[in-house]
Design a protein around this motif. Structure first.
Motif, PDB file in Angstrom:
ATOM      1  N   THR A  31       0.826  -1.202   0.000  1.00  0.00           N
ATOM      2  CA  THR A  31       0.000   0.000   0.000  1.00  0.00           C
ATOM      3  C   THR A  31       0.865   1.260   0.000  1.00  0.00           C
ATOM      4  O   THR A  31       0.574   2.223  -0.709  1.00  0.00           O
ATOM      5  N   GLN A  32       1.930   1.255   0.779  1.00  0.00           N
ATOM      6  CA  GLN A  32       2.845   2.399   0.797  1.00  0.00           C
ATOM      7  C   GLN A  32       3.498   2.591  -0.564  1.00  0.00           C
ATOM      8  O   GLN A  32       3.633   3.722  -1.040  1.00  0.00           O
ATOM      9  N   THR A  37       3.756   5.638  -5.669  1.00  0.00           N
ATOM     10  CA  THR A  37       3.598   5.644  -7.127  1.00  0.00           C
ATOM     11  C   THR A  37       2.506   6.635  -7.540  1.00  0.00           C
ATOM     12  O   THR A  37       2.697   7.424  -8.474  1.00  0.00           O
ATOM     13  N   LEU A  38       1.392   6.599  -6.840  1.00  0.00           N
ATOM     14  CA  LEU A  38       0.300   7.534  -7.143  1.00  0.00           C
ATOM     15  C   LEU A  38       0.703   8.977  -6.890  1.00  0.00           C
ATOM     16  O   LEU A  38       0.320   9.877  -7.651  1.00  0.00           O
ATOM     17  N   GLN A  39       1.462   9.218  -5.840  1.00  0.00           N
ATOM     18  CA  GLN A  39       1.942  10.569  -5.568  1.00  0.00           C
ATOM     19  C   GLN A  39       2.832  11.074  -6.696  1.00  0.00           C
ATOM     20  O   GLN A  39       2.717  12.232  -7.119  1.00  0.00           O
ATOM     21  N   LYS A  43       1.977  14.172  -9.062  1.00  0.00           N
ATOM     22  CA  LYS A  43       2.925  15.280  -9.182  1.00  0.00           C
ATOM     23  C   LYS A  43       3.248  15.546 -10.654  1.00  0.00           C
ATOM     24  O   LYS A  43       3.281  16.693 -11.096  1.00  0.00           O
ATOM     25  N   HIS A  44       3.471  14.480 -11.396  1.00  0.00           N
ATOM     26  CA  HIS A  44       3.756  14.617 -12.829  1.00  0.00           C
ATOM     27  C   HIS A  44       2.548  15.216 -13.554  1.00  0.00           C
ATOM     28  O   HIS A  44       2.702  16.131 -14.372  1.00  0.00           O
ATOM     29  N   SER A  45       1.363  14.714 -13.255  1.00  0.00           N
ATOM     30  CA  SER A  45       0.145  15.220 -13.898  1.00  0.00           C
ATOM     31  C   SER A  45      -0.077  16.685 -13.573  1.00  0.00           C
ATOM     32  O   SER A  45      -0.466  17.473 -14.447  1.00  0.00           O
ATOM     33  N   LEU A  46       0.165  17.074 -12.330  1.00  0.00           N
ATOM     34  CA  LEU A  46       0.009  18.475 -11.957  1.00  0.00           C
ATOM     35  C   LEU A  46       1.017  19.357 -12.684  1.00  0.00           C
ATOM     36  O   LEU A  46       0.698  20.468 -13.103  1.00  0.00           O
ATOM     37  N   GLY A  47       2.232  18.837 -12.868  1.00  0.00           N
ATOM     38  CA  GLY A  47       3.235  19.575 -13.637  1.00  0.00           C
ATOM     39  C   GLY A  47       2.799  19.762 -15.086  1.00  0.00           C
ATOM     40  O   GLY A  47       2.989  20.838 -15.667  1.00  0.00           O
ATOM     41  N   VAL A  48       2.212  18.731 -15.663  1.00  0.00           N
ATOM     42  CA  VAL A  48       1.713  18.826 -17.035  1.00  0.00           C
ATOM     43  C   VAL A  48       0.571  19.836 -17.115  1.00  0.00           C
ATOM     44  O   VAL A  48       0.525  20.672 -18.025  1.00  0.00           O
TER      45      VAL A  48
END
Length: 163
Positions: A31-32, A37-39, A43-48
Motif C-alpha cells: 500500500t505504501q 507511485t500515485l503521488q 505530481k507529474h500530472s500536476l506539472g503537465v
C-alpha cells in the motif's frame, strides 16, 4: 494431557498471529508503494497541467491583445476578460490541485482588485450562449471553453454587431 493440549493450542495461536502479522506487514508495504507511485503520478500530472495552462494562458492573452488592437472589444469588457485570462492558470491550478470550483477560485483571485464577482457575472450574462453555458457549469472544462470563446474573433464580432 490437558496441559499439552493447551500448550499446543497456544503454539498454533502464536503461529497464526505471527503469520497474520507478516501478511499485514506485506500489505502495508504494498500500500505504501502504491501510494508513492500515485503521488509521483499526481505530481507529474500536476506539472503537465501547470505547463499546459501556462501555454494556453499565453495563447489566450495573445488573442485578447489582438482583439483589442483591432477594436473588436470594448475597453470595459477588455478589462474583465483580461483579468480572467491573467488569472487563467491560477484558476486552473486551484480547481485541479485544491478541488475548488471556478467561481470560488475567481473570487480568491479577485481579492485586492477593483472588480467584483458580480461584475464578472454581469459580463458573462451578456455573452452568447456558447460562452455562458460552459461558464455556468463551474468546472475546469467549462472555464477553458468559456475563455476560448471570450477570446475568439467570431464571438467578439457577433457581440459587437448585436450592440
Amino acid at each position: 494431557m490437558v496441559a499439552f493440549g493447551v500448550i499446543g493450542f497456544l503454539i498454533l495461536l502464536l503461529v497464526f498471529i505471527v503469520t497474520r502479522n507478516q501478511s499485514i506487514q506485506q500489505e502495508v508495504k504494498q500500500t505504501q508503494q502504491a501510494h508513492k507511485t500515485l503521488q509521483l503520478q499526481n505530481k507529474h500530472s500536476l506539472g503537465v497541467v501547470n505547463t499546459m495552462s501556462s501555454q494556453l494562458q499565453q495563447s489566450l492573452q495573445i488573442k485578447l491583445t489582438a482583439l483589442q488592437s483591432h477594436g473588436l472589444i470594448k475597453q470595459a469588457d477588455f478589462e474583465i476578460v483580461q483579468f480572467v485570462i491573467e488569472n487563467f492558470k491560477y484558476v486552473i491550478l486551484q480547481c485541479t490541485q485544491d478541488g475548488e470550483t471556478v467561481e470560488i477560485a475567481i473570487a480568491k483571485a479577485l481579492k485586492g482588485n477593483n472588480l467584483t464577482i458580480e461584475d464578472i457575472r454581469q459580463f458573462i450574462a451578456k455573452q452568447q450562449s456558447e460562452t455562458r453555458i460552459p461558464w455556468c457549469q463551474n468546472t475546469v472544462e467549462g472555464f477553458v471553453i468559456a475563455c476560448q470563446n471570450l477570446t475568439s474573433d467570431k464571438a467578439k464580432v457577433a457581440s459587437t454587431l448585436e450592440n
